[in-house]
Design a protein around this motif. Structure first.
Motif, PDB file in Angstrom:
ATOM      1  N   LEU A 120       0.834  -1.203   0.000  1.00  0.00           N
ATOM      2  CA  LEU A 120       0.000   0.000   0.000  1.00  0.00           C
ATOM      3  C   LEU A 120       0.871   1.256   0.000  1.00  0.00           C
ATOM      4  N   PRO A 121       0.594   2.217  -0.908  1.00  0.00           N
ATOM      5  CA  PRO A 121       1.453   3.404  -1.021  1.00  0.00           C
ATOM      6  C   PRO A 121       1.166   4.464   0.048  1.00  0.00           C
ATOM      7  N   VAL A 122       2.245   5.084   0.523  1.00  0.00           N
ATOM      8  CA  VAL A 122       2.169   6.255   1.401  1.00  0.00           C
ATOM      9  C   VAL A 122       3.059   7.303   0.734  1.00  0.00           C
ATOM     10  N   TYR A 123       2.424   8.137  -0.111  1.00  0.00           N
ATOM     11  CA  TYR A 123       3.183   9.111  -0.908  1.00  0.00           C
ATOM     12  C   TYR A 123       3.251  10.451  -0.166  1.00  0.00           C
ATOM     13  N   ILE A 124       4.483  10.870   0.186  1.00  0.00           N
ATOM     14  CA  ILE A 124       4.713  12.121   0.909  1.00  0.00           C
ATOM     15  C   ILE A 124       5.006  13.216  -0.112  1.00  0.00           C
ATOM     16  N   GLU A 125       4.316  14.336   0.048  1.00  0.00           N
ATOM     17  CA  GLU A 125       4.420  15.422  -0.927  1.00  0.00           C
ATOM     18  C   GLU A 125       4.775  16.740  -0.225  1.00  0.00           C
ATOM     19  N   VAL A 126       5.688  17.504  -0.851  1.00  0.00           N
ATOM     20  CA  VAL A 126       6.084  18.832  -0.374  1.00  0.00           C
ATOM     21  C   VAL A 126       6.232  19.737  -1.591  1.00  0.00           C
ATOM     22  N   GLU A 127       5.828  20.968  -1.439  1.00  0.00           N
ATOM     23  CA  GLU A 127       5.952  21.962  -2.516  1.00  0.00           C
ATOM     24  C   GLU A 127       7.423  22.076  -2.910  1.00  0.00           C
ATOM     25  N   ASP A 128       7.685  22.175  -4.221  1.00  0.00           N
ATOM     26  CA  ASP A 128       9.057  22.111  -4.733  1.00  0.00           C
ATOM     27  C   ASP A 128       9.999  23.181  -4.175  1.00  0.00           C
ATOM     28  N   GLY A 129       9.530  24.416  -4.008  1.00  0.00           N
ATOM     29  CA  GLY A 129      10.388  25.462  -3.453  1.00  0.00           C
ATOM     30  C   GLY A 129      10.825  25.131  -2.040  1.00  0.00           C
ATOM     31  N   GLU A 130       9.902  24.629  -1.246  1.00  0.00           N
ATOM     32  CA  GLU A 130      10.221  24.228   0.135  1.00  0.00           C
ATOM     33  C   GLU A 130      11.205  23.055   0.141  1.00  0.00           C
ATOM     34  N   ARG A 131      11.014  22.110  -0.765  1.00  0.00           N
ATOM     35  CA  ARG A 131      11.933  20.964  -0.866  1.00  0.00           C
ATOM     36  C   ARG A 131      13.346  21.418  -1.182  1.00  0.00           C
ATOM     37  N   LEU A 132      13.460  22.370  -2.086  1.00  0.00           N
ATOM     38  CA  LEU A 132      14.783  22.861  -2.479  1.00  0.00           C
ATOM     39  C   LEU A 132      15.474  23.562  -1.308  1.00  0.00           C
ATOM     40  N   ILE A 133      14.725  24.343  -0.547  1.00  0.00           N
ATOM     41  CA  ILE A 133      15.290  25.007   0.637  1.00  0.00           C
ATOM     42  C   ILE A 133      15.758  23.961   1.643  1.00  0.00           C
ATOM     43  N   ARG A 134      14.940  22.948   1.903  1.00  0.00           N
ATOM     44  CA  ARG A 134      15.309  21.890   2.845  1.00  0.00           C
ATOM     45  C   ARG A 134      16.561  21.150   2.380  1.00  0.00           C
ATOM     46  N   ALA A 135      16.622  20.849   1.085  1.00  0.00           N
ATOM     47  CA  ALA A 135      17.773  20.126   0.538  1.00  0.00           C
ATOM     48  C   ALA A 135      19.053  20.942   0.710  1.00  0.00           C
ATOM     49  N   SER A 176       0.489  15.360   2.720  1.00  0.00           N
ATOM     50  CA  SER A 176       1.206  16.628   2.608  1.00  0.00           C
ATOM     51  C   SER A 176       2.109  16.855   3.818  1.00  0.00           C
ATOM     52  N   ASN A 177       3.370  17.203   3.538  1.00  0.00           N
ATOM     53  CA  ASN A 177       4.320  17.557   4.592  1.00  0.00           C
ATOM     54  C   ASN A 177       4.782  19.003   4.407  1.00  0.00           C
ATOM     55  N   ASN A 178       3.874  19.861   3.951  1.00  0.00           N
ATOM     56  CA  ASN A 178       4.205  21.275   3.761  1.00  0.00           C
ATOM     57  C   ASN A 178       4.185  22.051   5.079  1.00  0.00           C
ATOM     58  N   GLY A 179       3.410  21.585   6.049  1.00  0.00           N
ATOM     59  CA  GLY A 179       3.286  22.292   7.323  1.00  0.00           C
ATOM     60  C   GLY A 179       4.111  21.612   8.397  1.00  0.00           C
ATOM     61  N   GLU A 180       3.452  21.360   9.531  1.00  0.00           N
ATOM     62  CA  GLU A 180       4.111  20.659  10.630  1.00  0.00           C
ATOM     63  C   GLU A 180       4.248  19.181  10.286  1.00  0.00           C
ATOM     64  N   MET A 181       5.440  18.652  10.450  1.00  0.00           N
ATOM     65  CA  MET A 181       5.673  17.251  10.122  1.00  0.00           C
ATOM     66  C   MET A 181       4.753  16.337  10.927  1.00  0.00           C
ATOM     67  N   GLN A 182       4.480  16.699  12.176  1.00  0.00           N
ATOM     68  CA  GLN A 182       3.662  15.843  13.039  1.00  0.00           C
ATOM     69  C   GLN A 182       2.260  15.641  12.455  1.00  0.00           C
ATOM     70  N   ASP A 183       1.732  16.655  11.774  1.00  0.00           N
ATOM     71  CA  ASP A 183       0.418  16.506  11.140  1.00  0.00           C
ATOM     72  C   ASP A 183       0.454  15.427  10.064  1.00  0.00           C
ATOM     73  N   CYS A 184       1.523  15.418   9.298  1.00  0.00           N
ATOM     74  CA  CYS A 184       1.684  14.410   8.247  1.00  0.00           C
ATOM     75  C   CYS A 184       1.841  13.018   8.867  1.00  0.00           C
ATOM     76  N   VAL A 185       2.604  12.933   9.952  1.00  0.00           N
ATOM     77  CA  VAL A 185       2.794  11.659  10.648  1.00  0.00           C
ATOM     78  C   VAL A 185       1.449  11.109  11.126  1.00  0.00           C
ATOM     79  N   GLU A 186       0.639  11.974  11.729  1.00  0.00           N
ATOM     80  CA  GLU A 186      -0.662  11.530  12.252  1.00  0.00           C
ATOM     81  C   GLU A 186      -1.579  11.048  11.135  1.00  0.00           C
ATOM     82  N   GLU A 187      -1.571  11.759  10.019  1.00  0.00           N
ATOM     83  CA  GLU A 187      -2.412  11.364   8.885  1.00  0.00           C
ATOM     84  C   GLU A 187      -1.967  10.009   8.328  1.00  0.00           C
ATOM     85  N   ALA A 188      -0.658   9.823   8.191  1.00  0.00           N
ATOM     86  CA  ALA A 188      -0.136   8.549   7.684  1.00  0.00           C
ATOM     87  C   ALA A 188      -0.417   7.416   8.668  1.00  0.00           C
ATOM     88  N   ALA A 189      -0.264   7.677   9.966  1.00  0.00           N
ATOM     89  CA  ALA A 189      -0.517   6.649  10.987  1.00  0.00           C
ATOM     90  C   ALA A 189      -1.987   6.221  10.957  1.00  0.00           C
TER      91      ALA A 189
END
Length: 196
Positions: A120-135, A176-189
């Motif tokens: 079963l897929p769990v696809y994590i998504e982040v806006e590209d500009g934010e991803r580039l800053i994080r990288a 979506s992991n654009n906001g607080e990571m914990q929100d994404c964790v809870e949704e995936a869990a």
């Protein structure tokens, strides 16, 4: 039968951190699937934890023995690196549920091998500009930053995770992991609990 929850997303989407958080959750009782790689180990990585680090020669032995489920290679600025999943003693899908981290391509091959009901897929998504800053922030923190490789990964992910390929893989739900990571964790869990 157990399930494999297959987590994926573009580089710097936070999937590694989300993966670690989900593995820690006792109520989910997910076992990690540790894949193999021939790339050099980073200073913060341990063999058998993030990856099984092996030589190309050992990979070829496993290939000849028919143990490799899926194999992919990346032509990096430091040479060709291989990543693969093996059908070995580390997985007991009859009795356990797993969380796996990988690429869209490897997800499709795992589905071919085990079936769509088991993977079963769990696809994590982040806006590209934010991803580039994080990288960039992550790379700057390394003792020897590899900016060229960071850029190569970013551009390669645009193709590897194109909207067309995501649709072809049958992935309709995104986390979506654009906001607080914990929100994404809870949704995936919650998704994982619903499907256990």
């Amino acid at each position: 039968m157990g399930k494999i929850f297959y987590m994926m997303g573009k580089s710097s989407s936070g999937k590694d951190s989300i993966y670690k958080e989900l593995i820690r959750r006792r109520e989910l009782d997910l076992k990690p699937v540790v894949i193999y790689t021939t790339r050099p180990r980073r200073s913060n990585e341990r063999d058998g934890v993030q990856y099984h680090f092996i030589t190309v020669e050992r990979m070829q032995e496993m290939q000849r023995a028919g143990q490799i489920i899926e194999l992919r290679s990346y032509d990096t600025v430091q040479g060709i690196w291989y990543y693969f999943t093996a059908d070995d003693e580390h997985m007991d899908l009859v009795h356990e549920n797993y969380l796996m981290l990988g690429t869209l391509e490897s997800y499709r091959k795992m589905c071919d091998y085990y079936g769509n009901q088991q993977v079963l897929p769990v696809y994590i998504e982040v806006e590209d500009g934010e991803r580039l800053i994080r990288a960039l922030e992550r790379e700057k923190s390394l003792a020897v930053p590899q900016y060229e490789e960071m850029c190569r990964r970013f551009l390669a992910d645009q193709k590897d995770f194109s909207e067309e390929k995501i649709r072809e893989a049958g992935i309709s739900r995104r986390f979506s992991n654009n906001g607080e990571m914990q929100d994404c964790v809870e949704e995936a869990a919650a998704f994982i609990r619903e499907n256990l």
